[in-house]
Write a protein that holds these residues in place. Structure first.
Motif: not given
Length: 282
Positions: A115-126
């Motif tokens: 595992n390299v790092c955390e994987n967090i996705f942030t929606n650009s709209k919401t």
């Protein structure tokens, strides 16, 4: 049944079509079809046909050829080190009977797949964020990482002979099955019928197991292709790490599928061996 229960059950529902299941069954090697049409033996015994196949390249005819650039400024010291490692990559079939140590195996596993790092996705709209599975050191379709790694240890100093599951998230190996006689394991790789690999000297096998439900729930039959691509990426990582550690390894597609499936105690129709590698001291 609530909607959440129905979604949860999808993880345990077989998403592969009957045609794909038939294909997976057809490509298995078994003791009764091992000698059927052994064209590989005929090719390997003929220098002419072996060279013809290995040296074959795609010919496009009368096309414009553009020579690749050789920009010296882009070839940094780090890139040259990488090239040196790539050049050391090879399939090793002859090993030292001493075997590798548990420390060497630990570094081989933890450097080849981690595992390299955390994987967090942030929606650009919401502006809402979702936390996915940690990003690993290989690309994987949909970030699903459907391939698990099992290690069959035959000659590892500091570790009992047996089968272990590589738990990446907890950075450890977990015992799956133990054995005193290596022959049952070696028979699964039809070692009696091969002389090109020193099976009596290898330290063990790396086994890549595809969890087809994990990927087919999203991609259905095409998930099988993505799983195989993952195995290719993982094999290359193991080759490069082995070359850096001066450990020998060799990709191995020769094994009795059902026998190996049974030895590893895999779940029928959900887990599938997609490839293996030998490893050992050189």
């Amino acid at each position: 049944m609530g909607n959440n229960d129905e979604l949860a059950n999808l993880l345990y529902t077989d998403q592969l079509s009957d045609a794909t299941k038939d294909f997976l069954e057809a490509i298995k090697i078994t003791e009764y079809n091992f000698y059927d049409n052994r064209i590989d033996t005929q090719i390997n015994s003929s220098d002419y046909f072996h060279d013809l196949i290995c040296n074959n390249t795609t010919e496009l005819g009368n096309t414009k050829r553009i020579k690749l650039s050789d920009n010296k400024e882009l070839k940094s010291e780090r890139l040259n080190v990488l090239i040196e490692i790539f050049n050391k990559r090879k399939s090793t079939r002859n090993y030292d009977e001493k075997g590798i140590t548990f420390d060497e195996l630990s570094v081989l596993l933890s450097t080849s797949y981690y595992n390299v790092c955390e994987n967090i996705f942030t929606n650009s709209k919401t502006k809402k964020s979702q936390v996915f599975h940690p990003r690993r050191n290989i690309a994987s379709g949909g970030g699903l990482y459907p391939v698990d790694i099992y290690v069959i240890c035959l000659k590892v100093d500091g570790l009992d002979n047996g089968i272990y599951y590589y738990n990446i998230d907890n950075e450890c190996i977990e015992g799956v099955n133990s054995f005193e006689n290596n022959q049952e394991i070696l028979d699964s790789f039809f070692s009696k019928n091969r002389t090109d690999i020193e099976f009596d000297k290898i330290s063990g096998f790396i086994v890549f197991v595809g969890n087809l439900n994990r990927v087919s729930i999203k991609y259905r039959d095409r998930g099988l292709i993505y799983s195989i691509i993952d195995v290719g990426a993982l094999m290359q990582c193991f080759y490069i790490t082995s070359a850096t550690l001066n450990i020998g390894c060799c990709g191995n597609g020769g094994y009795y599928d059902n026998n190996l499936h049974s030895v590893l105690k895999l779940i029928n129709n959900q887990q599938l061996v997609l490839g293996t590698m030998t490893f050992g001291k050189i």
